[in-house]
Design a protein around this motif. Sequence first.
Motif, mmCIF file in Angstrom:
data_model
loop_
_atom_site.group_PDB
_atom_site.id
_atom_site.type_symbol
_atom_site.label_atom_id
_atom_site.label_comp_id
_atom_site.label_asym_id
_atom_site.label_seq_id
_atom_site.Cartn_x
_atom_site.Cartn_y
_atom_site.Cartn_z
ATOM 1 N N UNK A 246 0.832 -1.201 0.000
ATOM 2 C CA UNK A 246 0.000 0.000 0.000
ATOM 3 C C UNK A 246 0.869 1.254 0.000
ATOM 4 N N UNK A 247 0.573 2.138 -0.956
ATOM 5 C CA UNK A 247 1.219 3.447 -1.052
ATOM 6 C C UNK A 247 2.711 3.393 -1.368
ATOM 7 N N UNK B 133 -7.100 7.533 1.438
ATOM 8 C CA UNK B 133 -7.844 6.492 2.123
ATOM 9 C C UNK B 133 -7.108 5.164 2.088
ATOM 10 N N UNK B 134 -6.200 4.998 3.043
ATOM 11 C CA UNK B 134 -5.499 3.725 3.159
ATOM 12 C C UNK B 134 -6.504 2.602 3.410
ATOM 13 N N UNK B 135 -7.577 2.945 4.125
ATOM 14 C CA UNK B 135 -8.602 1.924 4.401
ATOM 15 C C UNK B 135 -9.202 1.397 3.099
ATOM 16 N N UNK B 136 -9.474 2.320 2.174
ATOM 17 C CA UNK B 136 -10.016 1.892 0.882
ATOM 18 C C UNK B 136 -9.016 1.006 0.147
ATOM 19 N N UNK B 137 -7.748 1.414 0.235
ATOM 20 C CA UNK B 137 -6.715 0.627 -0.446
ATOM 21 C C UNK B 137 -6.630 -0.785 0.127
ATOM 22 N N UNK B 138 -6.648 -0.890 1.447
ATOM 23 C CA UNK B 138 -6.557 -2.210 2.086
ATOM 24 C C UNK B 138 -7.785 -3.047 1.710
ATOM 25 N N UNK B 139 -8.938 -2.409 1.780
ATOM 26 C CA UNK B 139 -10.179 -3.106 1.435
ATOM 27 C C UNK B 139 -10.125 -3.595 -0.013
ATOM 28 N N UNK B 140 -9.708 -2.709 -0.895
ATOM 29 C CA UNK B 140 -9.601 -3.061 -2.313
ATOM 30 C C UNK B 140 -8.681 -4.261 -2.522
ATOM 31 N N UNK B 141 -7.525 -4.214 -1.845
ATOM 32 C CA UNK B 141 -6.555 -5.299 -2.023
ATOM 33 C C UNK B 141 -7.126 -6.625 -1.539
#
Lengths: 412, 503, 350
Positions: A134-135, A289-297
């Motif tokens: 992430x990121x 939105x790291x949360x969105x990224x984690x969720x997406x992954x």
Amino acid sequence: MNALSRTGWAIIIIVIVLIAIGGGYWWYASSQQGGKGATTTTKKPVKVAVLFDVGGRGDLSFNDMAYLGAQRAAKDLGVEVKYLTPKSTSDMIPLLKQLASSKQYKILVLIGFLWTDALNKTADQFPDQKFALIDSTTGVTRPNEVDILFREQEVGALIGVIASGMAYELNGSTIGAVAGMSIPPLWKFHIGYLFGAKYFEMKTNKTVNFLWQYTGTFGDPQKGYQTATQLLQQGAKVLYGLAGLTHIGMFDAVIDWNEKGYGKALAIGEDASQEWYNPKYIPVSGAKRVDVAVYTAIKMAVQGPWKGGIHTLGLKEGGVGIWDLDGVRYFAQIAYNESKTKLTPDQIVNIVKQQREKYIKPYVWNIVHELEQKIKSGQIVFKTPLTEDEYNSIIQQLQQGNLNAALAKGHV
Amino acid sequence: MASNEYAVEMRGIVKVYPDGVVALKGVDFLVKRGEIHGLLGENGAGKTTLMRILYGEIKPTRGEIRVFGRRVSFRGPWDAIRQGIGMVYQHFTLVPAFTVKENLYLSLLSVNPKARLGDAVSKADKIAEETGLRIPYDEIVEELPIGVQQRVEIIKALLRDAKILILDEPTSVLTPIEVRDLFKALRKLRDMGITIIFITHKLKEVKEITDRVTVLRKGKLVGTVETGKVDVKTLARMMVQREVVFKIEKKPAKPGEVVLEAKDIHVIDEEGVERVKGISFQLRKGEILGVAGVQGNGQRELAEALAGIRRVSKGRIILGGKDITGYNAYQRYMKGLAYVPDSRGTGLVPDMNLVENTALTNLYRILGWARRIKWDRAVEITSRVIRELEVVAPSLYAPIKHLSGGNQQKIMVGREIVREPDVFIVAEPTQGLDVAATEFIRKTLLRLRDNGKAILLISTDLDEVLQLSDRLAVIYEGQFLAMGRPEEFTIEKLGLIMGGVRE
Amino acid sequence: MSEALGSWFKGFLEQVRIRKRQYLLGALEIVLSALTGFLVAALILYFIGYDPWYIFEIMLTYGFSDLGYLGTRAAPLIMTGLAFSIPLLAGVFNIGGESQLYMGALLGLYVAYVTHNVWLGLIAGFIAGALWGGLIAALRVYRGINEVITAIMLNWTAYYTIIYIILVYLPNPKQSHLSVQIPVSEMISYGETFALAVVGALIAYFILYYTDIGYKIRVSGANPRSAVYAGFSPKTAIMASMLLGGGLAGYGGTLIIAGVTGSIDTTMSTLYGLGFTGIGVGLLGRNHPIGIIFSGLFFAGLIIGGQWVELLTGAPPYVTDTITGIIVIALSMPYAYRLLVNYMGRLGKK
């Protein structure tokens, strides 16, 4: 001799007592374990692991957002999420190897750039293990690895418009930013933020002075305080914090500037909602939105489609944006629970609401929404500079008023 | 009752230390109100033990204490302070980094927690007014001269309303002018009705300042007399009189050439006090030169200067015709000098074993290639020490602290003997040892002399120096006041010189 | 040769026989401390709602299962443990192991990067750490400045200096948060990293117990008056112990770079805290190089195992940090207490 045997006795008695306690516990534990075994055999959900940055949760930023995204994934997708905080970067490679070879986890989600090198050195050895970074990016495309990046230009552009509008409400025309190190994500913020300011100029015919200062560090609030004070002295009315811990110092500088009566100024946070830090002077934050990224992954790994390589998240995907009041409330609640603020979440949300109404006028929101629409619809797409030279040239052209130099597709 | 008459009554005081040493063997000590009372005795006479009991620092094994007629039993100095007893130690108990004012305030606080800084100053001002003990309030204590620090100590005790003031060898650190001022102040204090107990071994001072004096010897009371009614000779005799315990066979000495020569050496200690003030002597092969004197008259500084542990501020030291003034201890040991220090705490490393302790002064003999230590060689040397000095030890590798004092001392002496140096400087070689060990060590020293070694024996034990020495020097305040053959000194004369009276 | 070995072995047996009681008491002390530590930790875990038995099981099994990981994790800790203990034997409190490790890591990295030779890097790391430690010692010996204060200040000086140097002079062109990297082909394996740490500890053991200077260091620390009496210069002992201790810390810093990460990151998370942990390692190892090898491994195991506790039970990291802390304190407390009493006693006498 006498004294010796007395100590001897004392030691023997202590040992016996300790052994008795230990034995008793052993018995207790083993009797407990029998009961436990019975409940866990029913169902086996898919397991995923989220590996935090060094430092882990409680940062009210990256790691806490990652946790938020993973919890949502657990609820929506029915996965079992496990968490791990490495003690240092030297633990990362061995941990990745151990976790990957255990074959227990559908995907390993790695939060933050510190994992980049460790992932790069292990991903090829475990072709069957899915990884998400992430990121950050390893710069290598692998079928078992996704790198999730953000289109920081998009949030930067919206904030640029808002900051310019706020500056005019404070009877000024200068906006600034306290940035961390000159690295690609910051280049993108810079381009977006400057683009937003110029876009505001174009739409309103009001000039905006633009200041940008790298501090060279993400972890030094004192440096942030000094840099921010300099920018304020140069007439900046609104400062955008893009330097992690460093810009906490920027917040303090802005607060002091107001409270000591030197002048009026406002600050803007970034990544997580940071309004809770001082809602009166931080009325708005950009979202990454790291949360969105984690969720997406996690979703990609569990439900598909899975495709290795770089994925970017922007306004359209909800990966970046402006924090709405629900988001503000969420982080205010965490901060309140950890006693980092005395204000209740309700109070914070109320102050933020008032301050936004006071400083962000409807005409500004109109420009923001219009720009947001253009970006979301794909009408315009920002360039992502690959080298420092390219970055510098884009900035130069933007400053000369050539807005289209920042765009890869479309024009304004 | 006579209770009105006495400020302090200590009767039948017995003190046995946990290690079995009997320090006081039933002493009566009576101090009248408002007098200056001297407490006289040699080292180990029990003066300090007696006073520490009075000050509540240690508890007597037996005996009764009354202060101003009231029977007391102190749990600690704080109890004694509350009863109006103050003590001024030889080593001051001030906080060096604090100012005088702060120190006074600190001590006042210990009796009156509500006191203010101003109270301390105003009270001290009043005392200074009455006694003439002037002190600067805002100076840092460690920057003041010793004499002034002592004045602060005395005021500190008076601040806590001390009615009885104990001074432990107060003049040992002072210059003559400071001594004069101190005595003036003490007389004023007496006139104010404060009782003073003055511990000393200096006869002159006893005569000059005290009203009555109590003499102790080896834990026993010799007597209490009115100072005006006795002369210094009587006092000296009371202090050092003894019956000789045993006699050692001694062949006549055959002195050879001069091996060690000290030329007018001066030594200044860490506190800037000159401890050795111009000592010269020659030491010949095959003789024992004894140095007698009361502890603290510069013996340790002299020995350490000779051994190279301390620098001399002036003077030269010549060993075997070679000037070794600039050598450090390690180099001097290699050149054939040996030093057995007065304290096992200096000479031995308690946690290290016998071999490692033997290596301490034998290090240059056991080094191999690249300064590697050849431990097998060290083991050989240690075995030799054990064999020759009949050391009793559980093993070569036992920590030396597990050995008895006598055996520790044997290691300290033995590890020097096996190096076969020409000159031995031996300080207090039998301190704290039992009779058998004492005799063994003394015989060993004589044997070394007969083998042609030169020995400088520094001891506060008069029996020891008288028995062993071929020549005898008496040290007082860093100078040799007298030097001669032991037969030339009567006990009385020795006592006078040790007390600083020259005839 | 074999004869010498035989006599050495005989001496060793003799030692064991004579010191049997001492060793037994020592072992008993450790066992008791460990039991106490685990018991207290278990009570705390129980009251905050975790199953202590399960958590200990995770820490001990996962912590000590991957030997390669364990060894590399232990390597720098062993070195910083020695960096604390060797000066302590000379009576100096070196809490600057942290910055000595930093300096060693930086110079070691630079030399290994430039020369493509890890061995030169290790030597450079030793020298850098030694000089940094020597600076503290020199200030103490020649200027009388308390080593604890100097060390604390130099820790931060080193910390920021290194970040600055990495950012400005040694940035990684590909990954902006990293310094330049030692080529992967030049890096040493996990096994080698640990082996080199053990070699370092053994050399320290040899120097302390079989050389002139080591003996002087030990005497100076155990009884400074004896050292002066024997004509050893306490200054030399302090300097030597700090040079050796600092050097080993620096060597440890290079080991972790050469063995694991290959570079330093700008957040310093690779290096941060290793020096401070070394204090515990040294105390737990009873200031003895061989003991420190084992205590380094033990510490490393607890740290590794602690990470798994979060993964397997969901307990936040501070829970395991607390547990590790309690166990370590219990294990080093009796010894630390004795040291402190000794040290304070000496201060009092002066």
